[in-house]
Design a protein around this motif. Structure first.
Motif, PDB file in Angstrom:
ATOM      1  N   ASN A 117      48.881  57.123  30.453  1.00 54.49           N
ATOM      2  CA  ASN A 117      48.340  56.061  31.292  1.00 54.49           C
ATOM      3  C   ASN A 117      49.174  55.951  32.561  1.00 54.49           C
ATOM      4  O   ASN A 117      50.311  56.400  32.618  1.00 54.49           O
ATOM      5  N   HIS A 118      48.613  55.304  33.561  1.00 50.33           N
ATOM      6  CA  HIS A 118      49.334  55.043  34.800  1.00 50.33           C
ATOM      7  C   HIS A 118      50.018  53.689  34.673  1.00 50.33           C
ATOM      8  O   HIS A 118      49.404  52.713  34.238  1.00 50.33           O
ATOM      9  N   TYR A 119      51.274  53.613  35.097  1.00 56.53           N
ATOM     10  CA  TYR A 119      52.054  52.378  35.022  1.00 56.53           C
ATOM     11  C   TYR A 119      52.793  52.138  36.328  1.00 56.53           C
ATOM     12  O   TYR A 119      53.091  53.080  37.070  1.00 56.53           O
ATOM     13  N   GLU A 120      53.086  50.885  36.576  1.00 56.73           N
ATOM     14  CA  GLU A 120      54.013  50.488  37.635  1.00 56.73           C
ATOM     15  C   GLU A 120      55.089  49.633  36.999  1.00 56.73           C
ATOM     16  O   GLU A 120      54.794  48.767  36.184  1.00 56.73           O
ATOM     17  N   SER A 121      56.308  49.893  37.384  1.00 55.59           N
ATOM     18  CA  SER A 121      57.424  49.116  36.876  1.00 55.59           C
ATOM     19  C   SER A 121      58.216  48.605  38.077  1.00 55.59           C
ATOM     20  O   SER A 121      58.766  49.400  38.843  1.00 55.59           O
TER      21      SER A 121
ATOM     22  N   ARG B 240      50.317  48.323  33.035  1.00 58.02           N
ATOM     23  CA  ARG B 240      49.410  49.472  33.104  1.00 58.02           C
ATOM     24  C   ARG B 240      48.410  49.243  34.224  1.00 58.02           C
ATOM     25  O   ARG B 240      47.865  48.149  34.377  1.00 58.02           O
ATOM     26  N   LEU B 241      48.151  50.289  34.998  1.00 59.30           N
ATOM     27  CA  LEU B 241      47.202  50.191  36.096  1.00 59.30           C
ATOM     28  C   LEU B 241      45.813  50.579  35.612  1.00 59.30           C
ATOM     29  O   LEU B 241      45.634  51.642  35.020  1.00 59.30           O
ATOM     30  N   ASP B 242      44.833  49.711  35.869  1.00 60.01           N
ATOM     31  CA  ASP B 242      43.453  50.096  35.593  1.00 60.01           C
ATOM     32  C   ASP B 242      42.943  50.904  36.785  1.00 60.01           C
ATOM     33  O   ASP B 242      43.677  51.155  37.739  1.00 60.01           O
ATOM     34  N   LYS B 243      41.689  51.326  36.763  1.00 56.89           N
ATOM     35  CA  LYS B 243      41.202  52.218  37.814  1.00 56.89           C
ATOM     36  C   LYS B 243      41.201  51.554  39.198  1.00 56.89           C
ATOM     37  O   LYS B 243      41.434  52.219  40.201  1.00 56.89           O
ATOM     38  N   TYR B 244      40.996  50.245  39.259  1.00 56.30           N
ATOM     39  CA  TYR B 244      40.983  49.551  40.550  1.00 56.30           C
ATOM     40  C   TYR B 244      42.402  49.396  41.102  1.00 56.30           C
ATOM     41  O   TYR B 244      42.636  49.598  42.292  1.00 56.30           O
ATOM     42  N   ALA B 245      43.326  49.055  40.243  1.00 55.78           N
ATOM     43  CA  ALA B 245      44.719  48.924  40.666  1.00 55.78           C
ATOM     44  C   ALA B 245      45.280  50.279  41.067  1.00 55.78           C
ATOM     45  O   ALA B 245      46.062  50.384  42.017  1.00 55.78           O
ATOM     46  N   LEU B 246      44.881  51.317  40.377  1.00 54.45           N
ATOM     47  CA  LEU B 246      45.344  52.663  40.703  1.00 54.45           C
ATOM     48  C   LEU B 246      44.813  53.098  42.067  1.00 54.45           C
ATOM     49  O   LEU B 246      45.556  53.656  42.887  1.00 54.45           O
ATOM     50  N   GLU B 247      43.554  52.795  42.323  1.00 49.16           N
ATOM     51  CA  GLU B 247      42.956  53.119  43.620  1.00 49.16           C
ATOM     52  C   GLU B 247      43.692  52.374  44.748  1.00 49.16           C
ATOM     53  O   GLU B 247      44.004  52.954  45.786  1.00 49.16           O
ATOM     54  N   TYR B 248      43.980  51.097  44.524  1.00 51.78           N
ATOM     55  CA  TYR B 248      44.710  50.308  45.518  1.00 51.78           C
ATOM     56  C   TYR B 248      46.121  50.873  45.729  1.00 51.78           C
ATOM     57  O   TYR B 248      46.596  50.948  46.858  1.00 51.78           O
ATOM     58  N   ALA B 249      46.785  51.285  44.639  1.00 56.42           N
ATOM     59  CA  ALA B 249      48.145  51.834  44.744  1.00 56.42           C
ATOM     60  C   ALA B 249      48.143  53.111  45.580  1.00 56.42           C
ATOM     61  O   ALA B 249      49.028  53.313  46.418  1.00 56.42           O
ATOM     62  N   TYR B 250      47.156  53.978  45.384  1.00 54.12           N
ATOM     63  CA  TYR B 250      47.086  55.209  46.163  1.00 54.12           C
ATOM     64  C   TYR B 250      46.829  54.906  47.641  1.00 54.12           C
ATOM     65  O   TYR B 250      47.387  55.563  48.519  1.00 54.12           O
TER      66      TYR B 250
END
Length: 116
Positions: free
Chosen positions: A3-7, A93-103
């Motif tokens: 999974n994708h995570y941010e810490s 954990r990043l969901d698909k929307y948070a992951l898109e925003y992070a990129y």
């Protein structure tokens, strides 16, 4: 399954820049040793805290974005708790929307750095 995570974590302000970078490197190395893939690292520097934590009003902010197995997160948070330099941390954990925003945020940051 990874999974994708941010810490995000806050380090005590009494550290020098070298000690702060050493602490961030320690956590990155730990993640890599557990099979995680570091996608992004950001050091936001010394910032004022919203409220005092352990009688400190500032702290060094750092953020790691990575892909890892869910079992690694418990071990990472144990490392945060054991390290006396860390005064607060949050891993999610990043969901698909948070992951898109992070990129998008990463691409915007790199574009600004290239302009300089």
């Amino acid at each position: 399954m990874m999974n994708h995570y941010e810490s995000a974590f806050i380090l005590t302000p009494v550290l020098s820049d070298v000690q702060m970078k050493e602490a961030v490197t320690k956590f990155k190395d730990f993640l890599v040793s557990q099979g995680a893939e570091i996608e992004n690292e950001e050091c936001w520097g010394l910032r004022k805290l919203a409220y005092p934590i352990q009688k400190k009003s500032t702290g060094f902010y750092a953020l790691l974005q990575f892909k890892a197995d869910p079992s690694v997160i418990a071990q990472l948070e144990l490392q945060f708790r054991r390290d006396e330099r860390v005064i607060r941390f949050l891993t999610f954990r990043l969901d698909k929307y948070a992951l898109e925003y992070a990129y998008k945020r990463i691409n915007k940051t790199t574009a600004k750095e290239e302009e300089k």
